[in-house]
Design an enzyme around this catalytic site. Sequence first.
Site, mmCIF file in Angstrom:
data_model
loop_
_atom_site.group_PDB
_atom_site.id
_atom_site.type_symbol
_atom_site.label_atom_id
_atom_site.label_comp_id
_atom_site.label_asym_id
_atom_site.label_seq_id
_atom_site.Cartn_x
_atom_site.Cartn_y
_atom_site.Cartn_z
ATOM 1 N N HIS A 1 0.840 -1.196 0.000
ATOM 2 C CA HIS A 1 0.000 0.000 0.000
ATOM 3 C C HIS A 1 0.882 1.255 0.000
ATOM 4 O O HIS A 1 0.675 2.177 -0.784
ATOM 5 C CB HIS A 1 -0.913 -0.046 1.235
ATOM 6 N N GLU A 2 1.885 1.267 0.871
ATOM 7 C CA GLU A 2 2.773 2.433 0.952
ATOM 8 C C GLU A 2 3.603 2.567 -0.338
ATOM 9 O O GLU A 2 3.857 3.670 -0.809
ATOM 10 C CB GLU A 2 3.702 2.328 2.163
ATOM 11 N N HIS B 1 1.677 4.315 -2.884
ATOM 12 C CA HIS B 1 1.688 5.773 -2.668
ATOM 13 C C HIS B 1 2.949 6.375 -3.286
ATOM 14 O O HIS B 1 2.908 7.447 -3.880
ATOM 15 C CB HIS B 1 1.673 6.094 -1.170
ATOM 16 N N GLU C 1 -6.366 6.662 -1.079
ATOM 17 C CA GLU C 1 -6.310 5.457 -0.251
ATOM 18 C C GLU C 1 -6.875 4.258 -1.020
ATOM 19 O O GLU C 1 -6.300 3.176 -0.992
ATOM 20 C CB GLU C 1 -7.091 5.663 1.047
#
Lengths: 186, 400
Positions: free
Chosen positions: B145-146, B149, B229
């Site tokens: 997930h990071e 980003h 997100e």
Amino acid sequence: MAILLVPIVIVVLLIMFVIGIYNSLVGLRNQVANAWSQIDVQLKRRHDLIPNLIETAKGYMQHERGTMEAVTNARSQAMNAKGVAESAKAEGVLGQALSKFLLTIEAYPDLKANQNFLALQEELASTENRIAFARQAYNDQVLFYNNKIQMFPSNIAAGMFNFAKSDFFVIEDASEKAVPKVSFGN
Amino acid sequence: MWEQIRANKRNSILLLMLMAAVLGLLGWIIGMSVSPDPRAGYFGVGVALIIWFILAVVSFAGGDAIFLAASKAVPVTKEVHPQLFDVVEEMAIAAQLPVPKVYIINDPAPNAFATGRNPQSASLAVTAGLLGRLNRDELQGVVGHEMSHILNRDILFVTIAGVMLGTITLLSEVFLRGMFYSSMGRRYSSRDRGGGQAQAIMLLIAILAAILAPIMATLLYFAISRKREYLADAGSARLTRYPEGLANALEKISQNTTQLSVANKVTAPMYIVNPLQKEGMKLSDLTSTHPPISERIKILRGMAGASFADYSDAFSKTTKHATVIPSSALQDDTAVQIRTGSTQPAESAKNQARNIGNIMQQVAGFSILTCACGLKMKIPPNFKASQVKCPRCGTVQPIS
């Protein structure tokens, strides 16, 4: 004068446009090659790890000599393999031998309690993941490159300069698709 | 994902311009409220723009360092937590990005964030509470997930937005407090000055603007961080090929009741789940910086495969909204099968708590000394003596 200038400007702009597409295609082709070499880097990591793993396990698993030998043999065959097809096949065999080896470990609680071995097990799990992710990244890159080659307007430049489509990495044997399962009991 | 990257770069510049306008206006109103002379207004604009310029430079050059320091993130080496480093490197391979710098936040609440100007200078921070609770697959989901980003360039945008929001809040606060204290003095002088009704109105507007500006900026900031997100969740599923990992991680994180002490209003949107909640309450769906966790989990669990198209379908089915995935991502996408998860037994709450303690001690620089009798002693970093007596067998051990 002005009437003459217009077609010249258009031609120059067109040439610059084609140069831009050509350069981006070359860049993408290099990225595909780079993604492929990344797989080799991770496979080498796997080969380097195996002797350590076997050495640590040896003391605990006298009865599993056959399984360990299978891993060692598969490793040397994978390291000596020439060409993409042969190497892919040998790596597949090695992957299977490794997962078999990891399954037998379940029967040796002493080995699983060994700190050194636990660290190696994490290394191996990570290495198998790295190989899988590097292959996936290669396929992503190939898809992106092939799309560029086939889509308008970059397909014109690709056709002019003979940019060939790249092949995806396909695992033929279904059993090889599964990354060896590594369990972490503690 | 090129479309998303371009949009993020464009939005970053747009946001910088918007913030300049807001700051300039705020400066003008405050200037005019101090004195009716238009030169005071211009002076206010000038001061605000200088502040904006310094901020823009700071957020570009060192915004990530500010956030890392504000979150008390400690840079760690691979020895502290080999698995974390392995997982980060794996995700970097999958995303074809350079390996980011790894930080651990010594806090028992589970959370994580990424920051930086570009993928080459990116940093990734996770809390000790996260590391102690999650298994390998779950940690991979969070790191994926990071990494998304970082891949989508969300990190630059959020860093700039955060620094700007922080300043607007600070400026308003300074002005309002200044008003409060100066108004106490004015009570005595207002009689001889007289008149100045226009200035009084201006003052009222200034106070209103100073109160509203931070709220507006926060709302804007929160609204734009929500879509990111979802996108990062989709990216994580795509990179790990295992949406269940992130879903399980989110579930575990949402069951947490301890609050992350280092987070505040400005840094909140950077984290994987909103770190701000009422003490003792579960992280509820009332959060506004992030989409509801239960919804995120439901989407991830509803995915038929691991591709962007699968996330898009699951998203539409769960939220009844149109897709959040940009069309270019769907175009450069192949069918991705979900892989099988590793068979790691679930750890008891007691073991998780012990893990968290161990990680926190290791990050803090504790060394472990094993006695001949098998007892492990944890030596704190500020322990000055050259030897220690084993409490079980009584032998005296030298400390190297």
